[in-house]
Write a protein that holds these residues in place. Structure first.
Motif, PDB file in Angstrom:
ATOM      1  N   GLN B  34       0.887  -1.225  -0.185  1.00  0.00           N
ATOM      2  CA  GLN B  34       0.105  -0.024  -0.089  1.00  0.00           C
ATOM      3  C   GLN B  34       0.896   1.214  -0.032  1.00  0.00           C
ATOM      4  O   GLN B  34       0.776   2.039  -0.620  1.00  0.00           O
ATOM      5  N   VAL B 417     -10.952  -0.168   0.573  1.00  0.00           N
ATOM      6  CA  VAL B 417      -9.965   0.452   0.189  1.00  0.00           C
ATOM      7  C   VAL B 417     -10.305   1.636  -0.774  1.00  0.00           C
ATOM      8  O   VAL B 417     -10.896   1.293  -1.604  1.00  0.00           O
ATOM      9  N   ASN B 432      -7.989   2.752   4.068  1.00  0.00           N
ATOM     10  CA  ASN B 432      -8.553   1.440   4.578  1.00  0.00           C
ATOM     11  C   ASN B 432      -9.684   1.887   5.347  1.00  0.00           C
ATOM     12  O   ASN B 432      -9.873   2.953   6.099  1.00  0.00           O
TER      13      ASN B 432
END
Lengths: 435, 435
Positions: B34, B417, B432
């Motif tokens: 991420q 997400v 998130n």
């Protein structure tokens, strides 16, 4: 002919994962392994969970799976249950173990999730258009010879995108494609048999594609005028058969079989009957139904449709699909005599067709659940339901209310973890969803 | 006075987690960290993502956070933004860094998630009733001296449950409790000032509880008759002040300050003004607003309410809250001249107040996005939106359509997400959510 490998590593890891404090429905203070849940002696009726909690009744899920397996067998069809309903790897696995030929999915990300958890045969019931989505699909076909996928097209643009990306990424495989036939004022799908036939010719002419069959979706017509709905369903089914015959006569299909697919959860009986009526084709016909909501049914929309289905059929439908999914909430507030607020909101249960329907109420430690026919949920906020009930009703703070939902797809997507329960509401385990 | 520890391990782990193929919006073929997303050169406008994709505009989120920080400062209030809107640890962190006094949450599982990601001061804007929920909360209070929580009560049953569990689990701490005042035909909350005052006495008499303040929620009244709505809002606010004064005169409050809280996203201006009018109390008044939707606003329901708010105020509201959340979809099918099907459904965007509203359309590689005022989304299925547009419109398969949503709470809960983007729609990272 199985659509999955045996339980793969990802599915095993899910079973062994740690559920953390904050998992909805479970009042955890410390992490608990999902596989150990069954050993914790939890029972929904004890009032010792966190509410709301979504539960799947094991015996009813098993009944529905078996009933549908028998139905498709009698119908000479195969089942590719729509996975978008649940997006649950454990439920995909159970469906495959019960003989599902493939899992149907709506999007490429959903397809990738199914693949991650071991599904190896998928029907993508949409025309993929984003180039990166098609590339991801093509990459799976390139990298895994055991992976099979069918996709839809409804336009030249769709054919060209698929052809282009398959040529670039996986030139050693041809992608099996179904032409989607739609209906006027419908959703996707080519309008009219002639235009669909022209598109079938384009698919047949595309070097990296293969015309594998014909597809339609009849489940859109579920309005107030049921006779008119059935006529539109039957009209689409007749056109699907006509298109299939034309393409077959023209020798456009390529492959050992012709795949013919339709069937949501509202009219799969009619689809099966129509498909069975097509007896003559140049190669074997693979009839594929795609119901997703059969697995849990519901207490609202699909329950009503299945009652109708029963009136169209014999005894085999009498003990048909049963509601398996319930959401249990707790009474949080009793601010006025005729009003109870439940810990149940738009985050927890479907609200797109009907609001949840109270099934029964229960006071933990005080006998068995009691019916609650005289109450109704009038409204939901994000985290609350407004239960209207007779002013003299004894329901009090801390009591439980079981609710049945209407439309499984929009309840599953609110629960990363659902508990499974036996007929006495003892917790037998959990399943996961990936939305 | 910060509501959070510095970025904790869980938050750091989130930043470093692997996003897997199947992550909605990202067409991943292999896992990507991420934290590395920003370096991938992704741009929503390029058409190289998977669509739909939900995006947060960085600059607008920053603007809204700063605007609300200034507003509460001018109002002499504190902000405990409702976390249920986003349930996003990174957004909680951003709110806290901008001075939020606490994070408000609706349920104990939500509270546990906030705690996991480092939030150390919470307002639970509900009466917790499940014993296991109260036990989990009490266990946090027992185990972490740095953790602070305020909860609501609206009934004797609620008081007794809290008292009982605090006594059992965390007898060394007293739980700060706010009495919730409701309104007839409203939601939770004691009906009437007299009954609320009686309940305040019960709280004050409960050894393990402490009457810390008074709470109400005025955001329920958002109907067609705006004058009547405002009257009900003002009436509730007047009652909140009256109740606070009574309880103060009776010396029921315990603690260094009196906490007075109300304020959703529709009327926080009115709440702030009413609270500011209460000037005399035996100890300092802590005025806490709880808006959640201010963070992103929207293009529908809250946009309308904020337009109204502007008409009530001076120049400081002119450049007020702006819509920060968009969902971009792709045209999947153009089956009829006046109809486009978008890859956007009930799984992707709010549908509880209004359907998403088309903002603009864009053909990747062909200039800048263009307005799409002449089109509307008439219907959504689980995975499709029906975009009605003029028959001659050039929109074609593969084009993008940006949509604005109505009601952030029911869009955030559909996206584990969300991507963050700069003003040119370059992807700057991801956040998130935990629903």
């Amino acid at each position: 002919m199985s659509a999955a490998a045996p339980m793969n590593d990802a599915l095993r890891a899910l079973h062994e994962q740690w559920l953390l404090p904050g998992t909805k429905g479970l009042a955890l203070q410390t992490p608990v392994r999902q596989s150990a849940l069954a050993g914790h002696g939890l029972n929904v009726l004890d009032g010792r969970l966190s509410y709301p909690v979504a539960v799947l009744r094991d015996s009813t899920v098993a009944h529905n799976i078996a009933w549908m397996r028998d139905f498709v067998a009698r119908a000479g069809a195969l089942l590719a249950p729509h996975g978008k309903t649940t997006m649950s790897p454990q439920l995909f696995q159970a469906q495959i173990e019960a003989g599902a030929w493939a899992i149907t999915l709506a999007t490429v990300p959903q397809l990738q999730i199914a693949y991650r958890f071991g599904v190896r045969r998928v029907l993508l019931a949409n025309q993929p258009v984003a180039l990166a989505d098609i590339e991801s699909l093509a990459a799976l076909l390139r990298d895994d010879p055991a992976f099979e996928a069918w996709v839809l097209v409804d336009s030249s643009a769709g054919v060209q995108r698929l052809q282009q990306m398959m040529q670039r990424i996986a030139p050693q495989r041809r992608l099996p494609v179904l032409v989607e036939l739609g209906a006027p004022q419908g959703r996707t799908g080519v309008r009219g048999v002639d235009a669909a036939r022209a598109l079938a010719r384009e698919v047949a002419a595309a070097p990296r594609l293969r015309l594998a069959g014909i597809e339609g979706y009849e489940g859109l017509w579920v309005g107030a005028d049921r006779e008119a709905d059935l006529q539109r369903v039957d009209a689409l089914l007749a056109q699907l058969l006509e298109l299939t015959r034309h393409c077959d006569e023209e020798r456009l299909f390529d492959g050992e079989e012709i795949l013919l697919s339709a069937g949501g959860s509202a009219y799969f009986d009619r689809v099966a009957a129509a498909f069975a009526s097509l007896r003559h084709s140049s190669r074997p016909l693979r009839r594929v139904l795609r119901s997703g909501c059969y697995l849990t049914s519901d207490h609202g929309f699909y329950h009503g449709l299945q009652q109708e289905m029963r009136t169209r059929h014999d005894a085999s439908f009498r003990h048909g699909l049963q509601p398996a999914l319930e959401v249990w909430a707790m009474v949080q507030s009793r601010p006025e005599p005729g009003l109870a607020l439940l810990t149940l909101g738009k985050r927890d249960a479907s609200y797109d067709i009907d609001l949840p329907r109270p099934l029964c109420w229960h006071r933990p430690g005080d006998g068995a659940p009691r019916p609650l026919r005289e109450a109704r949920i009038a409204k939901m906020n994000d985290q609350h339901a407004y239960l209207e009930l007779p002013p003299e009703h004894p329901l009090q703070i801390g009591d439980l209310v079981a609710t049945g939902i209407s439309h499984p797809c929009t309840t599953f997507d609110k629960w990363p973890v659902l508990l499974t329960v036996d007929d006495g509401y003892r917790v037998t385990g959990a399943i996961n969803t990936f939305f």
